[in-house]
Design a protein around this motif. Sequence first.
Motif, PDB file in Angstrom:
ATOM      1  N   ARG A  65       0.825  -1.214   0.000  1.00 22.61           N
ATOM      2  CA  ARG A  65       0.000   0.000   0.000  1.00 22.61           C
ATOM      3  C   ARG A  65       0.862   1.268   0.000  1.00 22.61           C
ATOM      4  O   ARG A  65       0.553   2.240  -0.712  1.00 22.61           O
ATOM      5  N   LEU A  66       1.923   1.276   0.756  1.00 30.37           N
ATOM      6  CA  LEU A  66       2.809   2.440   0.763  1.00 30.37           C
ATOM      7  C   LEU A  66       3.421   2.661  -0.617  1.00 30.37           C
ATOM      8  O   LEU A  66       3.553   3.802  -1.083  1.00 30.37           O
ATOM      9  N   GLU A  67       3.779   1.572  -1.299  1.00 26.78           N
ATOM     10  CA  GLU A  67       4.299   1.702  -2.661  1.00 26.78           C
ATOM     11  C   GLU A  67       3.219   2.237  -3.603  1.00 26.78           C
ATOM     12  O   GLU A  67       3.492   3.096  -4.452  1.00 26.78           O
ATOM     13  N   GLU A  68       1.989   1.744  -3.451  1.00 26.96           N
ATOM     14  CA  GLU A  68       0.885   2.212  -4.297  1.00 26.96           C
ATOM     15  C   GLU A  68       0.675   3.714  -4.163  1.00 26.96           C
ATOM     16  O   GLU A  68       0.326   4.393  -5.142  1.00 26.96           O
ATOM     17  N   LEU A  69       0.905   4.239  -2.969  1.00 28.52           N
ATOM     18  CA  LEU A  69       0.697   5.664  -2.730  1.00 28.52           C
ATOM     19  C   LEU A  69       1.916   6.498  -3.117  1.00 28.52           C
ATOM     20  O   LEU A  69       1.939   7.705  -2.896  1.00 28.52           O
ATOM     21  N   GLY A  70       2.930   5.850  -3.688  1.00 25.95           N
ATOM     22  CA  GLY A  70       4.056   6.579  -4.252  1.00 25.95           C
ATOM     23  C   GLY A  70       5.304   6.627  -3.405  1.00 25.95           C
ATOM     24  O   GLY A  70       6.316   7.184  -3.842  1.00 25.95           O
ATOM     25  N   ALA A  71       5.249   6.076  -2.195  1.00 27.51           N
ATOM     26  CA  ALA A  71       6.445   6.086  -1.347  1.00 27.51           C
ATOM     27  C   ALA A  71       7.504   5.147  -1.916  1.00 27.51           C
ATOM     28  O   ALA A  71       7.190   4.209  -2.659  1.00 27.51           O
ATOM     29  N   THR A  72       8.753   5.386  -1.550  1.00 27.59           N
ATOM     30  CA  THR A  72       9.882   4.630  -2.084  1.00 27.59           C
ATOM     31  C   THR A  72      10.514   3.793  -0.982  1.00 27.59           C
ATOM     32  O   THR A  72      10.736   4.289   0.130  1.00 27.59           O
ATOM     33  N   ARG A  73      10.825   2.538  -1.293  1.00 24.00           N
ATOM     34  CA  ARG A  73      11.434   1.661  -0.293  1.00 24.00           C
ATOM     35  C   ARG A  73      12.883   2.049  -0.020  1.00 24.00           C
ATOM     36  O   ARG A  73      13.674   2.214  -0.952  1.00 24.00           O
ATOM     37  N   LEU A  74      13.202   2.158   1.259  1.00 25.36           N
ATOM     38  CA  LEU A  74      14.601   2.245   1.655  1.00 25.36           C
ATOM     39  C   LEU A  74      15.285   0.900   1.471  1.00 25.36           C
ATOM     40  O   LEU A  74      16.476   0.816   1.183  1.00 25.36           O
ATOM     41  N   ALA A  75      14.510  -0.156   1.696  1.00 22.81           N
ATOM     42  CA  ALA A  75      15.022  -1.520   1.563  1.00 22.81           C
ATOM     43  C   ALA A  75      13.838  -2.433   1.300  1.00 22.81           C
ATOM     44  O   ALA A  75      12.687  -2.090   1.609  1.00 22.81           O
ATOM     45  N   ASP A  76      14.104  -3.598   0.729  1.00 22.27           N
ATOM     46  CA  ASP A  76      13.039  -4.565   0.525  1.00 22.27           C
ATOM     47  C   ASP A  76      12.468  -5.007   1.870  1.00 22.27           C
ATOM     48  O   ASP A  76      13.176  -5.050   2.886  1.00 22.27           O
ATOM     49  N   ARG A  77      11.188  -5.310   1.858  1.00 23.89           N
ATOM     50  CA  ARG A  77      10.544  -5.813   3.072  1.00 23.89           C
ATOM     51  C   ARG A  77      11.234  -7.084   3.550  1.00 23.89           C
ATOM     52  O   ARG A  77      11.628  -7.935   2.753  1.00 23.89           O
ATOM     53  N   VAL A  78      11.386  -7.216   4.856  1.00 23.12           N
ATOM     54  CA  VAL A  78      11.953  -8.422   5.452  1.00 23.12           C
ATOM     55  C   VAL A  78      10.838  -9.159   6.178  1.00 23.12           C
ATOM     56  O   VAL A  78      10.148  -8.587   7.031  1.00 23.12           O
ATOM     57  N   ASP A  79      10.633 -10.431   5.835  1.00 24.52           N
ATOM     58  CA  ASP A  79       9.623 -11.274   6.474  1.00 24.52           C
ATOM     59  C   ASP A  79      10.323 -12.236   7.424  1.00 24.52           C
ATOM     60  O   ASP A  79      11.212 -12.990   7.010  1.00 24.52           O
ATOM     61  N   VAL A  80       9.914 -12.231   8.683  1.00 26.52           N
ATOM     62  CA  VAL A  80      10.576 -13.021   9.717  1.00 26.52           C
ATOM     63  C   VAL A  80       9.648 -14.142  10.163  1.00 26.52           C
ATOM     64  O   VAL A  80       8.489 -13.909  10.503  1.00 26.52           O
ATOM     65  N   ASP A  81      10.184 -15.355  10.189  1.00 26.81           N
ATOM     66  CA  ASP A  81       9.436 -16.529  10.640  1.00 26.81           C
ATOM     67  C   ASP A  81       9.870 -16.886  12.054  1.00 26.81           C
ATOM     68  O   ASP A  81      10.999 -17.320  12.287  1.00 26.81           O
ATOM     69  N   GLY A  82       8.975 -16.706  13.029  1.00 26.86           N
ATOM     70  CA  GLY A  82       9.287 -17.123  14.400  1.00 26.86           C
ATOM     71  C   GLY A  82      10.209 -16.154  15.104  1.00 26.86           C
ATOM     72  O   GLY A  82       9.934 -14.961  15.209  1.00 26.86           O
ATOM     73  N   ARG A  83      11.345 -16.677  15.623  1.00 22.36           N
ATOM     74  CA  ARG A  83      12.262 -15.866  16.411  1.00 22.36           C
ATOM     75  C   ARG A  83      12.714 -14.643  15.606  1.00 22.36           C
ATOM     76  O   ARG A  83      13.239 -14.771  14.498  1.00 22.36           O
ATOM     77  N   TYR A  84      12.540 -13.481  16.183  1.00 23.14           N
ATOM     78  CA  TYR A  84      12.723 -12.244  15.431  1.00 23.14           C
ATOM     79  C   TYR A  84      13.975 -11.463  15.798  1.00 23.14           C
ATOM     80  O   TYR A  84      14.382 -10.553  15.058  1.00 23.14           O
ATOM     81  N   GLU A  85      14.618 -11.770  16.939  1.00 23.32           N
ATOM     82  CA  GLU A  85      15.640 -10.878  17.468  1.00 23.32           C
ATOM     83  C   GLU A  85      16.811 -10.658  16.507  1.00 23.32           C
ATOM     84  O   GLU A  85      17.199  -9.513  16.240  1.00 23.32           O
ATOM     85  N   GLU A  86      17.395 -11.735  15.987  1.00 21.75           N
ATOM     86  CA  GLU A  86      18.573 -11.583  15.125  1.00 21.75           C
ATOM     87  C   GLU A  86      18.246 -10.905  13.794  1.00 21.75           C
ATOM     88  O   GLU A  86      18.942  -9.963  13.399  1.00 21.75           O
ATOM     89  N   PRO A  87      17.203 -11.352  13.057  1.00 20.39           N
ATOM     90  CA  PRO A  87      16.900 -10.641  11.805  1.00 20.39           C
ATOM     91  C   PRO A  87      16.490  -9.195  12.040  1.00 20.39           C
ATOM     92  O   PRO A  87      16.819  -8.321  11.235  1.00 20.39           O
ATOM     93  N   ALA A  88      15.797  -8.919  13.152  1.00 21.34           N
ATOM     94  CA  ALA A  88      15.420  -7.532  13.442  1.00 21.34           C
ATOM     95  C   ALA A  88      16.648  -6.684  13.740  1.00 21.34           C
ATOM     96  O   ALA A  88      16.730  -5.510  13.338  1.00 21.34           O
ATOM     97  N   ALA A  89      17.622  -7.262  14.441  1.00 22.25           N
ATOM     98  CA  ALA A  89      18.846  -6.531  14.755  1.00 22.25           C
ATOM     99  C   ALA A  89      19.630  -6.207  13.484  1.00 22.25           C
ATOM    100  O   ALA A  89      20.133  -5.090  13.311  1.00 22.25           O
ATOM    101  N   ALA A  90      19.731  -7.180  12.568  1.00 22.88           N
ATOM    102  CA  ALA A  90      20.451  -6.943  11.310  1.00 22.88           C
ATOM    103  C   ALA A  90      19.739  -5.889  10.468  1.00 22.88           C
ATOM    104  O   ALA A  90      20.370  -4.998   9.882  1.00 22.88           O
ATOM    105  N   TRP A  91      18.425  -5.979  10.399  1.00 25.31           N
ATOM    106  CA  TRP A  91      17.601  -5.001   9.662  1.00 25.31           C
ATOM    107  C   TRP A  91      17.801  -3.603  10.237  1.00 25.31           C
ATOM    108  O   TRP A  91      17.971  -2.618   9.518  1.00 25.31           O
ATOM    109  N   THR A  92      17.791  -3.517  11.563  1.00 32.36           N
ATOM    110  CA  THR A  92      17.977  -2.237  12.247  1.00 32.36           C
ATOM    111  C   THR A  92      19.341  -1.639  11.919  1.00 32.36           C
ATOM    112  O   THR A  92      19.456  -0.454  11.567  1.00 32.36           O
ATOM    113  N   THR A  93      20.378  -2.434  12.026  1.00 34.67           N
ATOM    114  CA  THR A  93      21.729  -1.937  11.760  1.00 34.67           C
ATOM    115  C   THR A  93      21.853  -1.387  10.342  1.00 34.67           C
ATOM    116  O   THR A  93      22.375  -0.289  10.125  1.00 34.67           O
TER     117      THR A  93
END
Length: 520
Positions: free
Chosen positions: A119-147
């Motif tokens: 929806r954000l793309e449809e309204l014209g916004a631009t991605r800083l990065a591709d969406r990250v989909d996390v399955d289950g435990r989130y801490e490590e992928p969220a930390a890498a995404w944040t960094t």
Amino acid sequence: MRGADVSDREFSLVVAYGTDMGNAEDAAMSFAEAATAAGIPAEAVELNQVELGLLSSTTHFIVVTSTFGDGEFPDTATLFWEAISASTERLEHMSFAVLALGDTSYELFCNAGKLLDARLEELGATRLADRVDVDGRYEEPAAAWTTDLVKQLTATLAGTAAPAVVVENPAADPSPRNQDRNRPIAVPVTVNRLLTTAASDKEVRHYELDLSGSGITYEAGDSLAVHATNDPDLVAAMLAELKVGPEHRVADAEEALGVLLTEKLEIRTPSRALQELTGPAAYGEDVLDLIRRADLTVDEVVDTLRPLQFRDYSIASSPLVHADHVHLTVATVRYDGTDRRHGGVASTYLAERAQTVRVHLRPNHHFRLPAGDVPIIMIGPGTGIAPFRAFLQERQATAASGRSWLFFGDRRRTTDFLYGDELTGFVESGTLSRLDLAFSRDQAAKLYVQQRMRESSKELFDWLQDGAHIYVCGDADRMAKDVDAALHQIVAESGGMDAEAAHAYVNDLIKTHRYVRDVY
């Protein structure tokens, strides 16, 4: 993809989350802390608190959201999604990134994050990065995404391709909030007793766990995660079917197969990867059912299995009354398959095998009692009674003056009136102002809590007008939806509103945290 050109706008950052049990909130707060540490002040807020008008002046929008129920947004994000779905406001000036938390055992994996990203793309916004989909435990992928994202943001502010500061990995932050929230601690089970009678067609049990020395402190409204082990009989049957012993080692595994199947891997709910090899699972089938109809090697089976997940249970006690213990109310899942008995992972573990159990706290900051003089309405059929037992204990312990109204229901009063003596005692002491019961099978026509709500429509609306907070706990698939529909109908009819006005009234209850749910 490069972010939008924001050279003609002053840099501004909004960090928001849609959370159910706190994971998305935690990840968003970690992002905000990392950004602040890098010199970009930020605070994480609920998506429901983000007005669309704010986005017209926002250059960077960072979102973390979980997915609830059947691919839906969590309650803390539903109002934002409703608004942005209908919006025609263009967002070409804005860059965004979405972290989606989910569970691949659900068909609509990370659906809320996917919808918002699109929806954000449809309204014209631009991605800083591709969406990250996390399955289950989130801490490590969220930390890498944040960094990665904080480095991009600091580079944007510095006007250089390289980050202006070194961003510390938030997973290594020694602050208490950023410690591993999922690290389990073993505590003894001191009470395991049946709440339903022997004549009931259900099995609901009351558990008490001793927290002494564990360091776990909780509040009424929180949940407890139980780290169970798999049924040893099911593990043995799987090993026999695979024609290997418990000491067998699969490729690259540090532990023997028997340990993996018992402690590490999900064997009750078949993964989608396994179903791609064996064909779709019928309702209630487990991994053993599927591998019995396919010619698979041990490695092929193990490669498809997901990590064994903890199970959440709403806490049924108040720390003001039980400071060193926590109580749980758990329905034991048992059902017959084609040739054998099946059972729930954690519920049968607790009922049959657990003398000590590994647990960690799941704080629920959105499911809290209001001030003691504020009226509360609680709707909790079946095991949904758990947090309301905690609420009533707390209100009694604090001599709270606010009125309280409980809707409880189950199948039969004589067999399924969970904590019936205690609830009656709360009424007699004045802690519980009103108790409405709905036992569905005690009469020819089934009766449910939402019907009891409608029967007292005017009184319920009057309580809301007097500032009451309304809480719902229990089954998400049917009960919570039926209760929500009843609430909208009550507001419309007793408030003299059309459907649109009633919808806005209920939305305001949600936004101000006066209508909150703990449903599963």
